[in-house]
Design an enzyme around this catalytic site. Structure first.
Site, PDB file in Angstrom:
ATOM      1  N   GLU A 172      30.170   4.163  26.308  1.00 18.44           N
ATOM      2  CA  GLU A 172      29.291   4.638  25.214  1.00 18.44           C
ATOM      3  C   GLU A 172      28.137   5.357  26.172  1.00 18.44           C
ATOM      4  O   GLU A 172      27.437   4.723  26.967  1.00 18.44           O
ATOM      5  CB  GLU A 172      28.461   3.476  24.497  1.00 18.44           C
ATOM      6  CG  GLU A 172      29.307   2.647  23.555  1.00 18.44           C
ATOM      7  CD  GLU A 172      28.563   1.366  23.262  1.00 18.44           C
ATOM      8  OE1 GLU A 172      28.167   0.318  24.326  1.00 18.44           O
ATOM      9  OE2 GLU A 172      28.247   1.246  22.171  1.00 18.44           O
ATOM     10  N   ASP A 414      35.323  -7.692  20.417  1.00 14.75           N
ATOM     11  CA  ASP A 414      34.032  -7.145  21.156  1.00 14.75           C
ATOM     12  C   ASP A 414      34.044  -7.235  22.548  1.00 14.75           C
ATOM     13  O   ASP A 414      34.486  -8.441  23.118  1.00 14.75           O
ATOM     14  CB  ASP A 414      32.671  -7.239  20.419  1.00 14.75           C
ATOM     15  CG  ASP A 414      31.942  -6.271  20.626  1.00 14.75           C
ATOM     16  OD1 ASP A 414      32.238  -5.448  21.195  1.00 14.75           O
ATOM     17  OD2 ASP A 414      30.821  -6.303  19.887  1.00 14.75           O
ATOM     18  N   GLU A 463      35.913   1.587  19.251  1.00 10.11           N
ATOM     19  CA  GLU A 463      34.626   2.103  19.300  1.00 10.11           C
ATOM     20  C   GLU A 463      34.699   3.004  20.523  1.00 10.11           C
ATOM     21  O   GLU A 463      35.345   3.964  20.304  1.00 10.11           O
ATOM     22  CB  GLU A 463      33.710   0.913  19.790  1.00 10.11           C
ATOM     23  CG  GLU A 463      32.075   1.230  19.690  1.00 10.11           C
ATOM     24  CD  GLU A 463      31.165   0.347  20.139  1.00 10.11           C
ATOM     25  OE1 GLU A 463      30.016   0.401  19.790  1.00 10.11           O
ATOM     26  OE2 GLU A 463      31.337  -0.572  20.738  1.00 10.11           O
ATOM     27  N   GLU A 469      24.570   2.135  16.211  1.00 10.27           N
ATOM     28  CA  GLU A 469      23.751   0.949  16.796  1.00 10.27           C
ATOM     29  C   GLU A 469      22.795   1.238  17.778  1.00 10.27           C
ATOM     30  O   GLU A 469      21.881   0.387  17.994  1.00 10.27           O
ATOM     31  CB  GLU A 469      24.699  -0.129  17.330  1.00 10.27           C
ATOM     32  CG  GLU A 469      25.651   0.531  18.461  1.00 10.27           C
ATOM     33  CD  GLU A 469      26.511  -0.694  18.867  1.00 10.27           C
ATOM     34  OE1 GLU A 469      26.959  -1.511  18.352  1.00 10.27           O
ATOM     35  OE2 GLU A 469      26.811  -0.606  20.142  1.00 10.27           O
TER      36      GLU A 469
END
Length: 664
Positions: A172, A414, A463, A469
């Site tokens: 990310e 996750d 993801e 988020e």
């Protein structure tokens, strides 16, 4: 004496012929994209469009244990060419079918190995293959991408890396736009990565069909200007439990090789998507084409849809007579909300299992999962459970059996935060095990997709995204989701679905955003949030905000709740990386159009000529006159339109628009 000299000359001639460079050409079906593969001292490829060079000679090789190299000084044993033109069913994708149309060249070499090149109208892909008995240990792989000049690139750096190991990352990050020469050599870049090529062309580098092998990262090649080279994580030798709530496995020691694998196999595809039209990247299906075919005969039980989600809004509901949180009363409220609005699923995110135990069989006393599943089933809603990676992995078979028998529909797994061979093997085991129990999966904390959703269609989402988020956390350097939103469709989304988790009802203009963890807001306008449900590809799509907030916004809720999550057809209408994008998608005879812009407001014209003939009832959400000050300001308009009409719209700074077209 003369015979000896003649024999020596003959031997020298044979050796020279054996070691001489040989070149093999391949072109795309339309003949415009061409590649040249050179076999000699190095094995390399180059790429051109209409004769103009896009990529220079780029060496490739694989080094096995014992020092054997597949690539240098190779001797061709056989060449095979074929034309591929087939239609691939894609029921949970951006279109109901994908055309796989390319020319293929396969070179087989002495030593039981080879390489395959495919050239599409929109890009190049290559992969190694071996045909050996037993197992192989791959020490390293050489993958270089040589640009013709110091091209600007959009670079997603890994974060600092867990424990100082850059291969332990969440995948990310925002994009840094710099020339290749200025890419930070101390930080790896993960895939996909987009770079300019000659005269307005762009090349997106990624990979496909990543199975039992580590993911690839990129870094500048110190020995060759304008070149990026692949870097691969080595196999873990030792792992330790730790990280977020003891749910992760940290690598404390690595082996001296990147993969130990079977001797007869095909390796992952190295992919270059080529375009001179940015918008096309927002609908790229090359990774899907290259993925291994589905391993499921029956996919009728797989049901994409929307998910009422509680973590982003911090279980923050109002107007009820109980304290909200991780308890049955709160989840029944979410289930009722989902049922009343046609939302297919409710997720129980982190908190339902006892903390710090990494044991999905230990449920907190405030939660009764069988009761919630039964309550949801009666109302036509499915339950999905969140699971930390280590907790899911340690007893995968029993976890899947137990909760599938209970009636749970799937898991959101996750915090994997790696893509070495060990972790990639886990992903495939999880997909296969879940499929046997008819469970869907959403892989969060995950590397970019590489076509797994074609191979295992029960894996609906991934993801590997700097998603919404991020607005809940304190970033010392600030955060710019608006610019990210108009960049990621052309890069990360080109690899596959994105679990971005849009849908915020508190919307902040540029100077009005603040970080509030329990009542988070988005950057940009309300219409931007609505548009993201069209622009972003997300087969299992979250409604990130609280039911209480949605019920105060019935027009927005109606649009979000009714929108499909998989499509029969996708048409990118316009776009430019980092500036704006507009995408149209079809489900049945209904069309949806979504458009977003960066912080610069813009006027845009949408040409409806792509619509089939006929009249359509249009519902349009556009930014309000004061959306530049109050992000939630919008206007909804309803009128009839027909094919060939045009829509002239103004998008506020950070704004967007969303359209639904229903054929009359």
């Amino acid at each position: 004496m003369k015979k000896t000299v003649i024999l020596l000359v003959a031997l020298l001639l044979v050796c020279n012929l054996t070691n001489a460079e040989k070149k093999y050409g391949i072109s795309s079906p339309d003949g415009r994209l061409t590649a040249e593969i050179t076999v000699g001292k190095q094995l390399s490829w180059s790429l051109a469009h209409d004769g103009e060079q896009l990529m220079g000679p780029s060496p490739v090789s694989i080094t096995l244990d014992g020092g054997e190299q597949l690539g240098p000084d190779a001797r061709v044993r056989q060449t095979r060419r074929k034309r591929i033109d087939q239609t691939v069913p894609s029921p949970f994708w951006i279109s109901s079918q994908v055309r796989d149309h390319c020319n293929e060249l396969q070179l087989s070499f002495w030593g039981d190995w080879g390489i395959t090149f495919r050239l599409y109208d929109d890009g190049l892909a290559y992969r190694f293959h071996t045909t050996r008995k037993g197992s192989l240990t791959v020490v390293s792989e050489e993958a270089r991408f040589r640009f013709m000049e110091d091209s600007p690139a959009w670079v997603p750096y890994v974060k600092e890396g867990l424990g100082g190991d850059q291969f332990q990352t969440s995948f990310e990050n925002e994009y840094v736009h710099v020339p290749i020469s200025q890419i930070n050599r101390q930080r790896l870049a993960f895939l996909p990565l987009l770079a300019d090529a000659a005269d307005g062309w762009r090349i997106l580098i990624t990979e496909a069909d990543l199975e039992s092998y580590p993911g690839m990262y990129l870094t500048p090649d110190g020995d060759s200007p304008n070149t990026l080279r692949g870097v691969f994580p080595r196999v873990p030798a030792a792992v330790e439990q730790g990280g977020h709530n003891m749910l992760q496995m940290f690598v404390s020691k690595r082996e001296e090789y990147i993969a130990k694998t079977t001797g007869t196999r095909s390796f992952p595809w190295r992919v270059c998507v080529v375009t001179d039209n940015d918008a096309s990247l927002a609908a790229s299906d090359m990774v899907y084409r290259l993925a291994a075919p589905s391993r499921l005969e029956d996919t009728s039980w797989i049901r994409p849809g929307k998910v009422a989600w509680e973590w982003w809004n911090d279980w923050n509901i109002s107007g009820v007579d109980f304290k909200s949180g991780v308890n049955n009363d709160t989840y029944k409220y979410y289930i009722d909300f989902a049922s009343e609005n046609g939302i297919e699923y409710v997720i129980l995110d982190e908190g339902w299992a006892v903390n710090l135990k990494a044991d999905l069989m230990q449920v907190v006393p405030e939660i009764d999962i069988p009761e919630l599943v039964a309550y949801a089933r009666e109302r036509g809603v499915g339950i999905i459970l969140w699971a930390g990676y280590h907790a899911f992995d340690r007893d995968m078979e029993e976890v899947c059996r137990h909760y599938a028998e209970m009636g749970v529909k799937g898991f959101k797994v996750d915090f994997m935060d790696r893509d070495d061979q060990q972790l990639v093997d886990f992903i495939y085991r999880a997909a296969e095990t879940a499929a046997r129990y008819r469970l869907m999966l959403d892989f969060h904390g995950m590397y970019k997709p590489t076509g797994l959703s074609r191979t295992w269609p029960n894996v609906l989402n991934f993801e590997g995204v700097h998603g919404l988020e991020q607005v809940k956390f304190d970033w010392s350097q600030g955060i710019d989701m608006v610019t990210y939103d108009v960049t990621v469709p052309f890069i990360r989304m080109a690899a596959g679905p994105m679990d971005y988790t849009q849908g915020a009802m508190r919307n902040a203009a540029r100077d009005c955003f603040s970080l509030i963890y329990s009542e988070p807001m988005s950057q940009g306008t309300r219409c931007r949030q609505l548009a993201l449900y069209v622009v972003f590809n997300s087969p299992l799509n979250m409604l990130c905000d609280s039911p209480s907030e949605y019920m105060r916004e019935p027009e927005s809720l109606e649009f979000i709740a009714s929108i499909p999550t998989v499509w029969d057809e996708t048409r990118p209408l316009n776009g430019k990386v980092g500036e704006h994008v507009t995408v149209a998608r079809r489900s049945g005879s209904d069309w949806y159009i979504g458009g977003i812009t960066g912080w610069d407001g813009r006027e845009t014209t949408v040409d409806l000529s792509f619509l089939p003939d006929g009249e359509y009832e249009m519902t349009l959400f556009r930014d309000g006159a004061n959306a530049h000050r109050k992000g939630s300001d919008y206007k909804r308009e309803m009128r009839d339109v027909k094919s060939g009409d045009t829509l002239k719209l103004y998008l506020a700074p950070g704004g967007g628009f969303a359209v639904k077209l229903r054929k009359k």
